[in-house]
Structure formats: structure tokens, C-alpha cells
Motif scaffolding. Structure first.
Motif, PDB file in Angstrom:
ATOM      1  N   PRO A 124       0.788  -1.229   0.009  1.00  0.00           N
ATOM      2  CA  PRO A 124       0.046  -0.075  -0.149  1.00  0.00           C
ATOM      3  C   PRO A 124       0.873   1.331   0.193  1.00  0.00           C
ATOM      4  O   PRO A 124       0.355   2.206  -0.703  1.00  0.00           O
ATOM      5  CB  PRO A 124      -0.974  -0.179   1.307  1.00  0.00           C
ATOM      6  N   GLN A 125       1.907   1.228   0.635  1.00  0.00           N
ATOM      7  CA  GLN A 125       2.777   2.168   0.725  1.00  0.00           C
ATOM      8  C   GLN A 125       3.550   2.759  -0.581  1.00  0.00           C
ATOM      9  O   GLN A 125       3.545   3.703  -1.122  1.00  0.00           O
ATOM     10  CB  GLN A 125       4.057   2.226   1.814  1.00  0.00           C
ATOM     11  N   LEU A 126       3.946   1.508  -1.299  1.00  0.00           N
ATOM     12  CA  LEU A 126       4.626   1.809  -2.544  1.00  0.00           C
ATOM     13  C   LEU A 126       3.329   2.362  -3.647  1.00  0.00           C
ATOM     14  O   LEU A 126       3.631   3.190  -4.487  1.00  0.00           O
ATOM     15  CB  LEU A 126       4.956   0.402  -3.308  1.00  0.00           C
ATOM     16  N   VAL A 127       2.168   1.971  -3.461  1.00  0.00           N
ATOM     17  CA  VAL A 127       1.149   2.420  -4.453  1.00  0.00           C
ATOM     18  C   VAL A 127       0.717   3.730  -4.312  1.00  0.00           C
ATOM     19  O   VAL A 127       0.593   4.605  -4.961  1.00  0.00           O
ATOM     20  CB  VAL A 127      -0.249   1.312  -4.139  1.00  0.00           C
ATOM     21  N   LYS A 128       0.679   4.349  -2.706  1.00  0.00           N
ATOM     22  CA  LYS A 128       0.621   5.691  -2.532  1.00  0.00           C
ATOM     23  C   LYS A 128       1.701   6.551  -3.050  1.00  0.00           C
ATOM     24  O   LYS A 128       1.531   7.577  -3.595  1.00  0.00           O
ATOM     25  CB  LYS A 128       0.385   5.763  -1.093  1.00  0.00           C
ATOM     26  N   GLN A 129       2.924   6.125  -2.913  1.00  0.00           N
ATOM     27  CA  GLN A 129       3.929   6.759  -3.361  1.00  0.00           C
ATOM     28  C   GLN A 129       3.934   7.005  -4.935  1.00  0.00           C
ATOM     29  O   GLN A 129       4.056   8.170  -5.585  1.00  0.00           O
ATOM     30  CB  GLN A 129       5.125   6.139  -3.136  1.00  0.00           C
ATOM     31  N   GLN A 130       3.373   5.843  -5.731  1.00  0.00           N
ATOM     32  CA  GLN A 130       3.313   6.002  -7.193  1.00  0.00           C
ATOM     33  C   GLN A 130       2.264   6.910  -7.451  1.00  0.00           C
ATOM     34  O   GLN A 130       2.396   7.946  -8.397  1.00  0.00           O
ATOM     35  CB  GLN A 130       3.080   4.631  -7.744  1.00  0.00           C
ATOM     36  N   ALA A 131       1.086   6.922  -6.822  1.00  0.00           N
ATOM     37  CA  ALA A 131      -0.177   7.724  -7.007  1.00  0.00           C
ATOM     38  C   ALA A 131       0.295   9.078  -6.728  1.00  0.00           C
ATOM     39  O   ALA A 131      -0.070  10.006  -7.524  1.00  0.00           O
ATOM     40  CB  ALA A 131      -1.284   7.433  -6.359  1.00  0.00           C
ATOM     41  N   ALA A 133       3.099  10.482  -6.950  1.00  0.00           N
ATOM     42  CA  ALA A 133       4.243  10.868  -7.776  1.00  0.00           C
ATOM     43  C   ALA A 133       3.405  11.173  -9.465  1.00  0.00           C
ATOM     44  O   ALA A 133       3.771  12.143  -9.968  1.00  0.00           O
ATOM     45  CB  ALA A 133       5.318   9.979  -8.307  1.00  0.00           C
ATOM     46  N   TRP A 134       2.470  10.324  -9.681  1.00  0.00           N
ATOM     47  CA  TRP A 134       1.906  10.672 -10.951  1.00  0.00           C
ATOM     48  C   TRP A 134       1.017  11.746 -10.732  1.00  0.00           C
ATOM     49  O   TRP A 134       0.661  12.700 -11.923  1.00  0.00           O
ATOM     50  CB  TRP A 134       0.821   9.431 -11.119  1.00  0.00           C
ATOM     51  N   GLN A 135       0.238  12.272  -9.767  1.00  0.00           N
ATOM     52  CA  GLN A 135      -0.658  13.348  -9.346  1.00  0.00           C
ATOM     53  C   GLN A 135       0.250  14.628  -9.705  1.00  0.00           C
ATOM     54  O   GLN A 135      -0.051  15.566 -10.117  1.00  0.00           O
ATOM     55  CB  GLN A 135      -1.118  13.258  -8.304  1.00  0.00           C
ATOM     56  N   LYS A 136       1.657  14.590  -9.137  1.00  0.00           N
ATOM     57  CA  LYS A 136       2.295  15.656  -9.277  1.00  0.00           C
ATOM     58  C   LYS A 136       2.811  15.831 -10.567  1.00  0.00           C
ATOM     59  O   LYS A 136       2.977  17.122 -11.038  1.00  0.00           O
ATOM     60  CB  LYS A 136       3.628  15.473  -8.274  1.00  0.00           C
ATOM     61  N   GLN A 137       3.028  14.806 -11.432  1.00  0.00           N
ATOM     62  CA  GLN A 137       3.450  14.959 -12.896  1.00  0.00           C
ATOM     63  C   GLN A 137       2.398  15.467 -13.591  1.00  0.00           C
ATOM     64  O   GLN A 137       2.528  16.238 -14.500  1.00  0.00           O
ATOM     65  CB  GLN A 137       3.581  13.398 -13.415  1.00  0.00           C
TER      66      GLN A 137
END
Length: 223
Positions: A124-131, A133-137
Motif C-alpha cells: 500500500p505504501q508503494l502504491v501511494k507513493q506512485q499515485a 508521484a503521478w498526480q504531481k506529474q
């Protein structure tokens, strides 16, 4: 016996011992005393020659035993993992983890604990980090479009919207809007060029749409 004979006889008597040995003392020769052996520093009597203990045996006796034996592995022939509530096991991740667990000699219970921690905390922590990062992009893309006077102009947005209405499907609009790819500057640029190359008929005046984001104007509502 004259004087010369007496002197010669006396000399012979002095040089030749009575027992036939050399020298004139006549005393029997004594055997040399055996060499004195140095006693060991610890006071023990030295062992007779040939009875010294074998150093090889001493080394073998002093070496620790049992270190060459491999620990008994608790790993089962096949691991049986269960997913947590609301989760699914990643088959590829499990296939990669099983050989490691078997190499470490983990029991099924021990390996299951690692699987639980991975599924409930790490993943879950990895998924949150990816989400995040994508939102920032996506946000960075939108800001780049707004900062580009050419892309954010009424004409450029109108051309891009015209191309999307002509060639884009409702599914494409929905996908670009949900993923945030509709904010990509290069995607907007290519649609704008396509719309510009089209006929000027039906040009959309974007003055009333300018308050909305470029992605909303182009892909926000497919109906």
C-alpha cells in the motif's frame, strides 16, 4: 747394567703402562658421563623418545565439532500462502519469493508473516507513493500548458478541441481525463496542429471556455 741401559729402561717404564694402554699413569680409563638433559620448565619429566603425543590427534581433539553440519531446514516442499482481507496474491511476486524463503529455511508460518507484512504495509505504501508521484506529474503538465502562451491561447485550445471532436471517441476522452494524460503539453500541441490544418468551418471560440483547464475543455465531457 750400565748407566745408559738404566736410563733407557726407566724411560720405557714411564712411557708404556702396565696394562698396555697409552700413557704412564696406569689408571683404567673412565667412560665419559652422559650429557645432562635439561628438565622441562614445568618440572615434568620428559617423555621417552618415540612416545610423544601426536600433534595431529591433539588438533583433531581440540577442533569444535558439528560446525560442518548444515542446519535442518524447516521449509516445506510447497509453500501455501493466503492473502489478507481485500487483497490478492501477486503470483509473480510469490514465485520470486518462494526460492528465497526455501533458501533461508523458513517454515510456512514464517514465510506467511513476511507475505502479510508485504501485503498490508509495504505494498500500500508503494502504491501511494506512485499515485502521489503521478498526480504531481499531471499538475506539472497543466502548469506547463498554462505557462505556454501559444498552447494556452484561445486559438490553440479551439483547434485542439475541434480535432478531438472530429477524431476522438468518448472512450479516448474519458481515458485522457481520468489518467491526467489530457494535460500533457505535447498531446495538446499535436491536437492543436491537427485542428489548425482542418477547415476553418465550425471553429470553436474558446473565450467562454478559457476559465476551465485545457484538459477539461478538450476531454472533460464526452457527452
Amino acid at each position: 747394567m750400565n748407566l745408559f741401559q738404566r736410563l733407557l729402561f726407566r724411560r720405557l717404564c714411564n712411557e708404556v703402562p702396565v696394562d698396555g694402554g697409552e700413557g704412564g699413569s696406569g689408571a683404567p680409563a673412565q667412560e665419559p658421563a652422559p650429557a645432562k638433559q635439561n628438565a622441562p620448565a614445568n618440572g615434568d619429566n620428559p617423555a621417552p623418545a618415540g612416545t610423544e603425543p601426536s600433534k595431529t590427534n591433539d588438533k583433531a581433539n581440540t577442533e569444535p565439532k558439528g560446525y560442518d553440519k548444515k542446519p535442518v531446514s524447516a521449509a516445506p516442499e510447497k509453500y501455501e500462502f493466503t492473502a489478507g482481507e481485500g487483497q490478492e496474491l501477486d503470483k509473480e511476486a510469490v514465485s520470486a519469493f518462494e526460492p528465497i524463503a526455501r533458501e533461508l529455511g523458513l517454515s510456512n508460518e514464517q514465510a506467511q508473516k513476511i507475505v502479510d507484512v508485504y501485503g498490508s504495509t509495504i505494498m500500500p505504501q508503494l502504491v501511494k507513493q506512485q499515485a502521489d508521484a503521478w498526480q504531481k506529474q499531471v499538475t506539472d503538465w497543466a502548469e506547463s500548458v498554462q505557462a505556454d502562451k501559444e498552447l494556452s491561447s484561445v486559438e490553440s485550445i479551439g483547434n485542439a478541441q475541434k480535432a478531438m471532436e472530429q477524431f476522438g471517441t468518448p472512450e479516448l476522452k474519458e481515458y485522457l481525463n481520468e489518467t491526467g494524460l489530457g494535460n500533457h503539453p505535447e498531446l495538446i500541441r499535436i491536437f492543436s496542429k491537427i485542428g489548425k490544418s482542418m477547415s476553418e468551418d465550425g471553429f470553436v471560440n474558446g473565450s467562454s471556455e478559457n476559465a476551465r483547464s485545457t484538459a477539461d475543455v478538450l476531454f472533460g465531457d464526452s457527452k
